[in-house]
Design a protein around this motif. Structure first.
Motif, PDB file in Angstrom:
ATOM      1  N   ILE A  22      -8.228  10.556  -0.188  1.00 48.71           N
ATOM      2  CA  ILE A  22      -7.969   9.280  -0.869  1.00 48.71           C
ATOM      3  C   ILE A  22      -8.281   8.095   0.049  1.00 48.71           C
ATOM      4  O   ILE A  22      -7.975   6.952  -0.309  1.00 48.71           O
ATOM      5  CB  ILE A  22      -6.508   9.183  -1.357  1.00 48.71           C
ATOM      6  CG1 ILE A  22      -5.532   9.237  -0.171  1.00 48.71           C
ATOM      7  CG2 ILE A  22      -6.204  10.247  -2.391  1.00 48.71           C
ATOM      8  CD1 ILE A  22      -4.119   8.835  -0.540  1.00 48.71           C
ATOM      9  N   ALA A  25       2.155   6.473  -6.962  1.00 48.58           N
ATOM     10  CA  ALA A  25       0.982   7.161  -7.495  1.00 48.58           C
ATOM     11  C   ALA A  25       1.137   8.666  -7.351  1.00 48.58           C
ATOM     12  O   ALA A  25       0.776   9.434  -8.262  1.00 48.58           O
ATOM     13  CB  ALA A  25      -0.272   6.688  -6.780  1.00 48.58           C
ATOM     14  N   ASN A  47      -8.168  -0.590  -1.431  1.00 42.63           N
ATOM     15  CA  ASN A  47      -6.900  -1.301  -1.618  1.00 42.63           C
ATOM     16  C   ASN A  47      -6.579  -2.209  -0.439  1.00 42.63           C
ATOM     17  O   ASN A  47      -6.095  -3.330  -0.625  1.00 42.63           O
ATOM     18  CB  ASN A  47      -5.763  -0.307  -1.840  1.00 42.63           C
ATOM     19  CG  ASN A  47      -5.673   0.164  -3.277  1.00 42.63           C
ATOM     20  OD1 ASN A  47      -6.003  -0.571  -4.192  1.00 42.63           O
ATOM     21  ND2 ASN A  47      -5.235   1.392  -3.474  1.00 42.63           N
ATOM     22  N   SER A 101      -2.850  -1.445  -7.354  1.00 39.60           N
ATOM     23  CA  SER A 101      -3.146  -0.519  -6.258  1.00 39.60           C
ATOM     24  C   SER A 101      -2.725   0.898  -6.611  1.00 39.60           C
ATOM     25  O   SER A 101      -3.412   1.869  -6.268  1.00 39.60           O
ATOM     26  CB  SER A 101      -2.427  -0.972  -4.976  1.00 39.60           C
ATOM     27  OG  SER A 101      -2.867  -2.245  -4.568  1.00 39.60           O
ATOM     28  N   ILE A 125       0.833  -1.202   0.000  1.00 43.13           N
ATOM     29  CA  ILE A 125       0.000   0.000   0.000  1.00 43.13           C
ATOM     30  C   ILE A 125       0.869   1.254   0.000  1.00 43.13           C
ATOM     31  O   ILE A 125       0.627   2.202  -0.767  1.00 43.13           O
ATOM     32  CB  ILE A 125      -0.940  -0.002   1.215  1.00 43.13           C
ATOM     33  CG1 ILE A 125      -1.950  -1.156   1.133  1.00 43.13           C
ATOM     34  CG2 ILE A 125      -1.664   1.331   1.336  1.00 43.13           C
ATOM     35  CD1 ILE A 125      -2.888  -1.090  -0.032  1.00 43.13           C
ATOM     36  N   LEU A 159       1.074   3.987  -3.063  1.00 44.98           N
ATOM     37  CA  LEU A 159       0.731   5.385  -2.845  1.00 44.98           C
ATOM     38  C   LEU A 159       1.896   6.301  -3.197  1.00 44.98           C
ATOM     39  O   LEU A 159       1.707   7.370  -3.802  1.00 44.98           O
ATOM     40  CB  LEU A 159       0.311   5.595  -1.386  1.00 44.98           C
ATOM     41  CG  LEU A 159      -0.055   7.027  -0.986  1.00 44.98           C
ATOM     42  CD1 LEU A 159      -1.193   7.558  -1.854  1.00 44.98           C
ATOM     43  CD2 LEU A 159      -0.449   7.079   0.499  1.00 44.98           C
ATOM     44  N   PHE A 172      -5.013   4.339  -6.605  1.00 41.76           N
ATOM     45  CA  PHE A 172      -4.607   5.553  -5.886  1.00 41.76           C
ATOM     46  C   PHE A 172      -4.507   6.737  -6.853  1.00 41.76           C
ATOM     47  O   PHE A 172      -4.908   7.859  -6.515  1.00 41.76           O
ATOM     48  CB  PHE A 172      -3.265   5.339  -5.202  1.00 41.76           C
ATOM     49  CG  PHE A 172      -3.350   4.689  -3.857  1.00 41.76           C
ATOM     50  CD1 PHE A 172      -4.237   5.160  -2.896  1.00 41.76           C
ATOM     51  CD2 PHE A 172      -2.551   3.610  -3.529  1.00 41.76           C
ATOM     52  CE1 PHE A 172      -4.326   4.578  -1.649  1.00 41.76           C
ATOM     53  CE2 PHE A 172      -2.633   3.013  -2.283  1.00 41.76           C
ATOM     54  CZ  PHE A 172      -3.516   3.502  -1.346  1.00 41.76           C
ATOM     55  N   SER A 190     -10.053   5.183  -1.676  1.00 43.47           N
ATOM     56  CA  SER A 190      -9.126   4.353  -2.451  1.00 43.47           C
ATOM     57  C   SER A 190      -8.256   3.512  -1.531  1.00 43.47           C
ATOM     58  O   SER A 190      -7.995   2.335  -1.810  1.00 43.47           O
ATOM     59  CB  SER A 190      -8.237   5.231  -3.337  1.00 43.47           C
ATOM     60  OG  SER A 190      -9.011   6.009  -4.227  1.00 43.47           O
ATOM     61  N   LEU A 191      -7.817   4.112  -0.436  1.00 48.01           N
ATOM     62  CA  LEU A 191      -7.006   3.391   0.542  1.00 48.01           C
ATOM     63  C   LEU A 191      -7.791   2.231   1.141  1.00 48.01           C
ATOM     64  O   LEU A 191      -7.272   1.107   1.265  1.00 48.01           O
ATOM     65  CB  LEU A 191      -6.550   4.349   1.640  1.00 48.01           C
ATOM     66  CG  LEU A 191      -5.756   3.744   2.800  1.00 48.01           C
ATOM     67  CD1 LEU A 191      -4.437   3.175   2.296  1.00 48.01           C
ATOM     68  CD2 LEU A 191      -5.506   4.789   3.883  1.00 48.01           C
TER      69      LEU A 191
END
Length: 294
Positions: free
Chosen positions: A210, A93, A217, A172, A86, A90, A176, A213-214
């Motif tokens: 976000i 991203a 994921n 992922s 993760i 991130l 993100f 999205s977090l």
């Protein structure tokens, strides 16, 4: 006339969804119910299933020497792989969210490992890189440094295998990146006017916006990590000293090495319940930590 038209439209709708419904019933629902029934039987590869009640589950929790250790290894694997993946996703991203030339090319390059990450070929390559005589230890030997047993020592093996999952962070990252694109630029302009630092800008604007999205994921990667099998099977086969003997590998051994299909079905349902409980807890807590823009 309207009723006839409505019935015709309904029939057309049922016709279009029929392939999916039939596929779900045949390849989803029926195997699910069948495995639940088998979990209460002594079904094996060469014998018919006979109902034995909860004996499989009782044996699992009271006598099976590998059940709890494999479950513990799996939890460690999830705790290693999910946060690292993760954070990596991130980070990249946010890098790709900038106005860079050839941004689509970079996004594609970073996404490719997600397509190849769980394949047998990549797993073999990973084993070649991290083995005692592999690429990394050859580089270390050139600097007269001692070889590190990445895959041969129980202390390092599980973490090394987890890195393969982290490496394939592309899916992922794309999620993100889509979330970052939805954040209004006016919020960042207001932060610049107020003189806020980049760190404060991240924690007051970027991170809260976000969180959907977090959350997605975390759920998806947690489920995938609990079901990881191929890469670990190819790289370490559960060793050394069962330090990478995850739950799915035990389920595989009981089903296809020991031919205890009924017991393997019970193991699969326990895993399903564990994932369901953890997912339910995360969803019940999501209202406190996930912010949805209106």
């Amino acid at each position: 006339m309207n009723m006839k038209s409505s019935l015709k439209n309904n029939r057309e709708g049922y016709f279009y969804i029929a392939p999916w419904v039939i596929g779900f019933l045949v390849f989803g629902f029926y195997p699910l119910i069948t495995s639940l029934y088998y979990s209460f039987t002594n079904f094996g590869m060469f014998n018919k299933p006979h109902f034995i009640g909860f004996k499989n589950y009782i044996y699992m929790f009271t006598e099976d020497p590998d059940f709890l250790p494999s479950l513990l290894v799996t939890f460690k694997y999830v705790l290693f792989s999910v946060p690292l993946k993760i954070v990596s996703a991130l980070f990249f991203a946010m890098l790709l969210n900038r106005n860079l030339k050839f941004i689509n090319v970079f996004t594609t390059v970073y996404y490719l490992p997600s397509i190849l990450g769980s394949s047998v070929a990549i797993s073999i390559l990973w084993r070649f890189i991290f083995s005692t005589s592999g690429v990394i230890n050859n580089i270390l030997s050139r600097f007269h440094m001692q070889a590190v047993p990445f895959l041969e020592h129980p202390k390092y093996a599980l973490f090394t295998v987890s890195l393969l999952v982290v490496w394939s962070f592309g899916s992922s990252m794309v999620i993100f990146l889509a979330g970052l694109k939805q954040i209004p630029k006016e919020l960042y302009e207001a932060c610049d006017v107020d003189g806020a630092s980049k760190v404060r800008e991240f924690f007051t604007i970027t991170f809260p916006l976000i969180t959907p999205s977090l959350f997605f994921n975390i759920i998806m990667q947690m489920i995938n990590s609990f079901q990881s099998f191929t890469s670990i099977f190819v790289i370490t086969h559960g060793g050394p000293m069962k330090s990478t003997y995850v739950y799915m590998m035990k389920l595989y051994d009981d089903a296809f090495a020991n031919f205890k299909m009924g017991y393997a079905s019970a193991l699969s349902w326990v895993l399903f319940i564990i994932i369901l409980v953890i997912t339910s807890i995360l969803f019940t807590q999501s209202n406190k930590h996930v912010y949805y823009m209106e």
